[in-house]
Design an enzyme around this catalytic site. Structure first.
Site, PDB file in Angstrom:
ATOM      1  N   HIS A  55       0.860  -1.192   0.000  1.00 10.50           N
ATOM      2  CA  HIS A  55       0.000   0.000   0.000  1.00 10.50           C
ATOM      3  C   HIS A  55       0.890   1.234   0.000  1.00 10.50           C
ATOM      4  O   HIS A  55       2.108   1.122   0.095  1.00 10.50           O
ATOM      5  CB  HIS A  55      -0.994  -0.003   1.159  1.00 10.50           C
ATOM      6  CG  HIS A  55      -0.401   0.069   2.541  1.00 10.50           C
ATOM      7  ND1 HIS A  55       0.384  -0.932   3.075  1.00 10.50           N
ATOM      8  CD2 HIS A  55      -0.490   1.023   3.512  1.00 10.50           C
ATOM      9  CE1 HIS A  55       0.740  -0.591   4.305  1.00 10.50           C
ATOM     10  NE2 HIS A  55       0.234   0.590   4.589  1.00 10.50           N
ATOM     11  N   HIS A  57       1.364   3.884   2.031  1.00 15.21           N
ATOM     12  CA  HIS A  57       1.876   4.621   3.189  1.00 15.21           C
ATOM     13  C   HIS A  57       3.399   4.706   3.169  1.00 15.21           C
ATOM     14  O   HIS A  57       4.084   3.753   2.771  1.00 15.21           O
ATOM     15  CB  HIS A  57       1.400   3.976   4.493  1.00 15.21           C
ATOM     16  CG  HIS A  57      -0.037   4.277   4.804  1.00 15.21           C
ATOM     17  ND1 HIS A  57      -0.784   3.522   5.675  1.00 15.21           N
ATOM     18  CD2 HIS A  57      -0.864   5.269   4.346  1.00 15.21           C
ATOM     19  CE1 HIS A  57      -2.014   4.034   5.750  1.00 15.21           C
ATOM     20  NE2 HIS A  57      -2.084   5.083   4.952  1.00 15.21           N
ATOM     21  N   ASP A  59       5.743   4.525   5.259  1.00 14.85           N
ATOM     22  CA  ASP A  59       6.587   3.544   5.942  1.00 14.85           C
ATOM     23  C   ASP A  59       6.634   2.205   5.190  1.00 14.85           C
ATOM     24  O   ASP A  59       7.245   1.247   5.675  1.00 14.85           O
ATOM     25  CB  ASP A  59       6.139   3.337   7.405  1.00 14.85           C
ATOM     26  CG  ASP A  59       4.713   2.830   7.535  1.00 14.85           C
ATOM     27  OD1 ASP A  59       3.819   3.389   6.870  1.00 14.85           O
ATOM     28  OD2 ASP A  59       4.487   1.871   8.299  1.00 14.85           O
ATOM     29  N   HIS A  60       6.020   2.147   4.010  1.00 15.40           N
ATOM     30  CA  HIS A  60       6.077   0.935   3.170  1.00 15.40           C
ATOM     31  C   HIS A  60       6.701   1.203   1.799  1.00 15.40           C
ATOM     32  O   HIS A  60       7.026   0.265   1.088  1.00 15.40           O
ATOM     33  CB  HIS A  60       4.676   0.328   3.022  1.00 15.40           C
ATOM     34  CG  HIS A  60       4.107  -0.058   4.351  1.00 15.40           C
ATOM     35  ND1 HIS A  60       4.085  -1.363   4.804  1.00 15.40           N
ATOM     36  CD2 HIS A  60       3.616   0.695   5.364  1.00 15.40           C
ATOM     37  CE1 HIS A  60       3.581  -1.390   6.032  1.00 15.40           C
ATOM     38  NE2 HIS A  60       3.297  -0.159   6.399  1.00 15.40           N
ATOM     39  N   HIS A 114      -7.617  -0.865   5.275  1.00 14.46           N
ATOM     40  CA  HIS A 114      -6.576   0.002   5.861  1.00 14.46           C
ATOM     41  C   HIS A 114      -6.372   1.193   4.917  1.00 14.46           C
ATOM     42  O   HIS A 114      -6.378   2.348   5.336  1.00 14.46           O
ATOM     43  CB  HIS A 114      -5.304  -0.812   6.041  1.00 14.46           C
ATOM     44  CG  HIS A 114      -4.135  -0.027   6.552  1.00 14.46           C
ATOM     45  ND1 HIS A 114      -4.085   0.519   7.811  1.00 14.46           N
ATOM     46  CD2 HIS A 114      -2.948   0.300   5.955  1.00 14.46           C
ATOM     47  CE1 HIS A 114      -2.925   1.155   7.967  1.00 14.46           C
ATOM     48  NE2 HIS A 114      -2.227   1.034   6.856  1.00 14.46           N
ATOM     49  N   ASP A 131      -0.305  -3.866   6.115  1.00 12.26           N
ATOM     50  CA  ASP A 131      -0.988  -3.419   7.330  1.00 12.26           C
ATOM     51  C   ASP A 131      -2.451  -3.859   7.339  1.00 12.26           C
ATOM     52  O   ASP A 131      -3.290  -3.251   7.999  1.00 12.26           O
ATOM     53  CB  ASP A 131      -0.914  -1.891   7.459  1.00 12.26           C
ATOM     54  CG  ASP A 131       0.499  -1.397   7.726  1.00 12.26           C
ATOM     55  OD1 ASP A 131       1.403  -2.235   7.903  1.00 12.26           O
ATOM     56  OD2 ASP A 131       0.685  -0.167   7.748  1.00 12.26           O
ATOM     57  N   HIS A 170       4.400  -4.904  10.252  1.00 12.67           N
ATOM     58  CA  HIS A 170       4.923  -4.339  11.507  1.00 12.67           C
ATOM     59  C   HIS A 170       5.108  -5.408  12.574  1.00 12.67           C
ATOM     60  O   HIS A 170       4.364  -6.396  12.611  1.00 12.67           O
ATOM     61  CB  HIS A 170       3.967  -3.277  12.064  1.00 12.67           C
ATOM     62  CG  HIS A 170       3.893  -2.027  11.261  1.00 12.67           C
ATOM     63  ND1 HIS A 170       4.680  -0.926  11.532  1.00 12.67           N
ATOM     64  CD2 HIS A 170       3.138  -1.692  10.185  1.00 12.67           C
ATOM     65  CE1 HIS A 170       4.407   0.031  10.666  1.00 12.67           C
ATOM     66  NE2 HIS A 170       3.469  -0.410   9.833  1.00 12.67           N
TER      67      HIS A 170
END
Ligand code: ZN
Ligand code: FE
Length: 253
Positions: A55, A57, A59-60, A114, A131, A170
């Site tokens: 996805h 975001h 942090d990905h 998400h 996530d 995570h």
């Protein structure tokens, strides 16, 4: 069996380096940041041919552009609806598509909730859930609604073989299991799983992966059809109502 190397990134993210055992072809799932991923690739002597993003975001996808710079021609794969918000995306995939890594086929499951463009990539024995599905939990609903997220979690649970190894985005397992234990403190299996997770984390070992089979027993977000869970939450109604109450309880826990 797909060869998977965990790469801890940022504070609690995992990127993954995948290697097809038959051909040696490599891919990177969700490079949060370039540094640790480049170091892991160098240690393996691996040159990835593609990035698979679950996805959009940051942090990905934060390492996408640096990896594309380091490996010219690198494919960057994400859901069609994420075009424009995944840096460096070169390929758009949709539900049911197959991405080929050497002799390994990765099936794309579109699992919105998400985010609206969330996907899970699954082989016969491993799944990269980002996530959407965590060990002992699930992601927050940033873009979707509870019915959508519940359907996506059921899709993962009902599609994949129970022996599938779940690699999530995570390291949240211990905290998730503390929440699960709070729902039913007498559940010995949850207590055992929590003790395992805490022991692993105390020695800085990952709790990831676990099998889908374990998640089907331990993860309450996959058990919203169980009357005992509905009763523990004080909810009457269908599984989506139970899921909604569970997610709200977890948000404020
Ligand atoms: Zn996310
Ligand atoms: Fe994340």
């Amino acid at each position: 069996m797909l060869d998977v190397t965990l790469v801890p990134c940022l504070s609690d993210n995992y990127a993954y380096v995948l290697r097809d055992p038959a051909t040696g072809e490599c891919a990177v799932v969700d490079p949060s940041e370039a540094g640790p991923v480049l170091a892991a690739l160098a240690a393996m002597g691996a040159r990835p041919t593609m990035v698979l993003n679950t996805h959009h975001h940051f942090d990905h996808v934060g390492g996408n552009e640096a990896l594309a710079g380091a490996f010219p021609g690198l494919r960057v794969v994400a859901h069609a609806s994420d075009q424009g918000r995944v840096p460096g995306q070169t390929e758009a995939v949709s539900d049911g598509d197959r991405v080929t890594l050497g002799a390994t086929a990765l099936r794309v499951l579109h699992v919105p909730g998400h985010t609206l463009g969330a996907v899970t990539y699954a082989t016969d024995d491993a799944a990269f859930t980002g996530d959407t599905l965590f060990l002992g939990g699930c992601g927050r609903l940033f873009e979707g609604d509870p019915a959508m997220m519940y359907a996506s979690l059921r899709r993962i649970a009902d599609t994949l073989d129970p022996a599938t190894r779940i690699y999530c985005g995570h390291e949240y397992t211990a905290n998730n299991l503390r929440f699960v234990a709070s729902l039913d403190p007498r559940d010995g299996e949850v207590a055992d799983a929590l003790a395992d997770a805490e022991r692993l984390r105390a020695s800085e070992q990952p709790t990831v992966p676990k099998s889908l089979r374990d998640e089907l027993r331990l993860n309450p977000f996959l058990r919203c059809d169980e009357p005992a869970l509905a009763a523990a939450l004080g909810v009457t109604g269908d599984p989506v109502a139970v899921f909604t109450a569970l997610r709200e309880r977890r948000n404020s826990w």
